[in-house]
Design a protein around this motif. Structure first.
Motif, PDB file in Angstrom:
ATOM      1  N   ASP A 163     -10.175 -30.296  21.693  1.00 38.84           N
ATOM      2  CA  ASP A 163     -11.307 -31.351  21.213  1.00 38.84           C
ATOM      3  C   ASP A 163     -12.637 -30.849  21.539  1.00 38.84           C
ATOM      4  N   LYS A 164     -12.894 -30.333  22.943  1.00 39.68           N
ATOM      5  CA  LYS A 164     -14.605 -29.012  22.946  1.00 39.68           C
ATOM      6  C   LYS A 164     -15.293 -28.712  21.789  1.00 39.68           C
ATOM      7  N   GLU A 165     -16.117 -29.290  21.875  1.00 42.43           N
ATOM      8  CA  GLU A 165     -16.766 -28.553  21.080  1.00 42.43           C
ATOM      9  C   GLU A 165     -16.316 -27.266  19.706  1.00 42.43           C
ATOM     10  N   GLU A 166     -16.773 -26.257  20.680  1.00 42.61           N
ATOM     11  CA  GLU A 166     -17.081 -24.768  20.335  1.00 42.61           C
ATOM     12  C   GLU A 166     -15.431 -24.564  20.167  1.00 42.61           C
ATOM     13  N   VAL A 167     -14.242 -24.745  20.442  1.00 43.23           N
ATOM     14  CA  VAL A 167     -13.113 -25.029  20.220  1.00 43.23           C
ATOM     15  C   VAL A 167     -12.995 -25.420  18.577  1.00 43.23           C
ATOM     16  N   VAL A 168     -12.953 -26.502  19.068  1.00 44.27           N
ATOM     17  CA  VAL A 168     -12.699 -27.573  16.939  1.00 44.27           C
ATOM     18  C   VAL A 168     -13.534 -26.143  16.043  1.00 44.27           C
ATOM     19  N   ALA A 169     -15.457 -25.542  16.347  1.00 43.19           N
ATOM     20  CA  ALA A 169     -15.217 -25.096  15.313  1.00 43.19           C
ATOM     21  C   ALA A 169     -14.438 -23.906  14.993  1.00 43.19           C
ATOM     22  N   ASN A 170     -13.293 -23.586  15.797  1.00 46.90           N
ATOM     23  CA  ASN A 170     -12.695 -22.824  15.655  1.00 46.90           C
ATOM     24  C   ASN A 170     -11.313 -22.632  14.826  1.00 46.90           C
ATOM     25  N   ARG A 171     -11.178 -24.288  15.044  1.00 46.07           N
ATOM     26  CA  ARG A 171      -9.981 -24.533  14.464  1.00 46.07           C
ATOM     27  C   ARG A 171      -9.558 -25.009  12.846  1.00 46.07           C
ATOM     28  N   LEU A 172     -11.843 -25.684  12.703  1.00 47.29           N
ATOM     29  CA  LEU A 172     -11.647 -25.595  10.860  1.00 47.29           C
ATOM     30  C   LEU A 172     -11.376 -24.754  10.760  1.00 47.29           C
ATOM     31  N   ASN A 173     -12.195 -23.375  11.822  1.00 49.06           N
ATOM     32  CA  ASN A 173     -12.147 -21.458  10.587  1.00 49.06           C
ATOM     33  C   ASN A 173     -10.817 -21.263  10.737  1.00 49.06           C
ATOM     34  N   VAL A 174      -9.696 -21.392  11.990  1.00 48.51           N
ATOM     35  CA  VAL A 174      -8.545 -21.496  11.412  1.00 48.51           C
ATOM     36  C   VAL A 174      -8.229 -21.985  10.061  1.00 48.51           C
ATOM     37  N   TYR A 175      -8.037 -23.205  10.100  1.00 45.03           N
ATOM     38  CA  TYR A 175      -7.643 -24.402   8.865  1.00 45.03           C
ATOM     39  C   TYR A 175      -7.872 -23.030   7.665  1.00 45.03           C
ATOM     40  N   LYS A 176      -8.936 -23.296   7.307  1.00 37.37           N
ATOM     41  CA  LYS A 176      -9.340 -22.628   6.679  1.00 37.37           C
ATOM     42  C   LYS A 176      -9.112 -21.296   5.792  1.00 37.37           C
ATOM     43  N   ASP A 177      -9.364 -21.032   7.266  1.00 40.04           N
ATOM     44  CA  ASP A 177      -8.424 -19.189   6.670  1.00 40.04           C
ATOM     45  C   ASP A 177      -7.131 -19.274   6.364  1.00 40.04           C
ATOM     46  N   GLN A 178      -6.106 -19.918   7.729  1.00 43.20           N
ATOM     47  CA  GLN A 178      -4.748 -19.536   7.475  1.00 43.20           C
ATOM     48  C   GLN A 178      -4.135 -20.593   6.820  1.00 43.20           C
ATOM     49  N   THR A 179      -4.115 -22.143   6.880  1.00 42.06           N
ATOM     50  CA  THR A 179      -3.281 -22.891   6.735  1.00 42.06           C
ATOM     51  C   THR A 179      -3.701 -23.198   5.340  1.00 42.06           C
ATOM     52  N   GLU A 180      -5.157 -23.553   4.996  1.00 39.14           N
ATOM     53  CA  GLU A 180      -5.604 -24.058   3.639  1.00 39.14           C
ATOM     54  C   GLU A 180      -4.612 -23.062   2.709  1.00 39.14           C
ATOM     55  N   PRO A 181      -4.022 -21.625   2.407  1.00 39.50           N
ATOM     56  CA  PRO A 181      -3.537 -21.374   1.327  1.00 39.50           C
ATOM     57  C   PRO A 181      -2.218 -21.428   0.859  1.00 39.50           C
ATOM     58  N   ILE A 182      -1.259 -22.791   2.060  1.00 37.92           N
ATOM     59  CA  ILE A 182      -0.226 -23.507   1.823  1.00 37.92           C
ATOM     60  C   ILE A 182      -0.034 -24.528   1.076  1.00 37.92           C
ATOM     61  N   ILE A 183      -1.329 -25.092   0.757  1.00 39.89           N
ATOM     62  CA  ILE A 183      -1.956 -26.729  -0.248  1.00 39.89           C
ATOM     63  C   ILE A 183      -1.438 -25.467  -1.117  1.00 39.89           C
ATOM     64  N   ASP A 184      -1.844 -24.657  -2.426  1.00 39.39           N
ATOM     65  CA  ASP A 184      -2.099 -23.852  -3.291  1.00 39.39           C
ATOM     66  C   ASP A 184      -0.377 -23.127  -2.920  1.00 39.39           C
ATOM     67  N   PHE A 185       0.431 -22.780  -2.345  1.00 44.54           N
ATOM     68  CA  PHE A 185       1.891 -22.331  -2.374  1.00 44.54           C
ATOM     69  C   PHE A 185       3.072 -23.818  -2.998  1.00 44.54           C
ATOM     70  N   TYR A 186       1.939 -25.290  -1.833  1.00 46.58           N
ATOM     71  CA  TYR A 186       3.015 -26.425  -2.126  1.00 46.58           C
ATOM     72  C   TYR A 186       2.997 -26.414  -3.784  1.00 46.58           C
ATOM     73  N   ASP A 187       1.612 -26.551  -4.200  1.00 45.42           N
ATOM     74  CA  ASP A 187       1.453 -26.652  -5.550  1.00 45.42           C
ATOM     75  C   ASP A 187       2.264 -26.611  -6.390  1.00 45.42           C
ATOM     76  N   LYS A 188       2.638 -24.777  -6.507  1.00 49.68           N
ATOM     77  CA  LYS A 188       3.065 -24.204  -7.459  1.00 49.68           C
ATOM     78  C   LYS A 188       4.320 -24.700  -7.175  1.00 49.68           C
ATOM     79  N   HIS A 189       5.142 -24.856  -6.182  1.00 54.55           N
ATOM     80  CA  HIS A 189       6.049 -25.439  -6.294  1.00 54.55           C
ATOM     81  C   HIS A 189       6.622 -26.997  -6.712  1.00 54.55           C
ATOM     82  N   GLY A 190       5.498 -27.545  -6.552  1.00 53.48           N
ATOM     83  CA  GLY A 190       5.834 -28.624  -7.287  1.00 53.48           C
ATOM     84  C   GLY A 190       5.570 -29.838  -6.023  1.00 53.48           C
TER      85      GLY A 190
END
Ligand code: AP5
Length: 213
Positions: A163-190
């Motif tokens: 939860d320290k500032e520099e690690v939070v910035a990396n977690r947000l990048n990891v979420y955007k690059d790697q995790t956000e695509p699963i939202i589309d994946f599940y949307d396509k599955h309804g």
């Protein structure tokens, strides 16, 4: 009810999961909590996971997938489950789909908690976690009665390393690059439902339950 909660770090997945798991009578399975319990216990899994958690990067899929496959084979998941923090990339989502297909236990829904970045920073910088029971509080939004002491069990409250500032910035990048695509994946599955994660905890729980009906 077989359910996935998805959302960026600090969206309130863990907070809402407690309410939803109680409401639906299903186990709350958090990969982050499992890793932290193993780090605390000094297990081989904990030793492997620690550097990934401390830096905000994902633990390798081979490790996380097998851990979840094993957890989903426990008897308490017969009535359903709530996954919090898994899957976290499309490869994990595909692996989970295969496991659930083999078990003949398809997902019912994927609930996305949507929240702007400014709110995330406020939540993560003030989050405190109990060393003993893992309960989460917040120095402003959900204050413990006594500073530094868990309301639930009297254990010591601490700030997560990630939860320290520099690690939070990396977690947000990891979420955007790697995790956000699963939202589309599940949307396509309804399967996707989206709610706002801003507001009172109880109001968000009510909206979550309504979205899942
Ligand atoms: P994980 O533990 O899953 O962390 P995360 O997804 O980053 O989520 P958080 O626990 O930070 O936030 P949350 O959404 O649960 O928010 P919370 O309810 O606590 O993962 C940690 C690490 O483990 C990863 O970085 C990775 O290394 C590894 N990992 C985990 N899963 C993995 C996987 N599948 N594959 C590979 N690696 C994996 O709330 C945050 C704060 O806000 C709290 O203080 C709370 O009190 C407060 N709050 C909550 N709701 C509200 C509200 N409505 N209003 C005001 N404050 C609120």
């Amino acid at each position: 009810m077989r359910l996935i909660l998805v959302g960026p770090p600090g969206a309130g997945k863990g907070t809402q999961a407690v309410h939803l798991a109680a409401h639906f009578g299903i186990p709350h399975i958090s990969t982050g909590d499992i890793f932290r319990a193993n780090i605390k216990g000094g297990t081989d899994l904990g030793k492997l996971a620690k550097s990934y958690l401390d830096s905000g990067n994902l633990v390798p899929d081979s490790v996380t997938n097998e851990m979840i496959k094993d957890r989903l084979s426990h008897g308490d998941t017969a009535s359903g489950f709530l996954l919090d923090g898994y899957p976290r990339n499309v490869e994990q989502a595909e692996f989970l789909a295969e496991v659930l297909l083999k078990n003949l236990t398809p997902l019912d829904a994927v609930l996305e908690l949507s929240i702007p970045n400014e709110e995330i920073i406020k939540r993560l910088s003030g989050r405190r976690v109990c060393r003993n029971c893992g309960a989460t509080s917040h120095v402003i939004f959900d204050k413990s009665k006594v500073d530094g002491v868990c309301d639930n069990c009297g254990g010591e409250l601490y700030q997560r390393e990630d939860d320290k500032e520099e690690v939070v910035a990396n977690r947000l990048n990891v979420y955007k690059d790697q995790t956000e695509p699963i939202i589309d994946f599940y949307d396509k599955h309804g399967l996707l439902r989206v709610i706002s994660a801003v507001g009172d905890v109880s109001e968000i729980s009510t909206n979550a339950i309504a979205a899942l009906k």
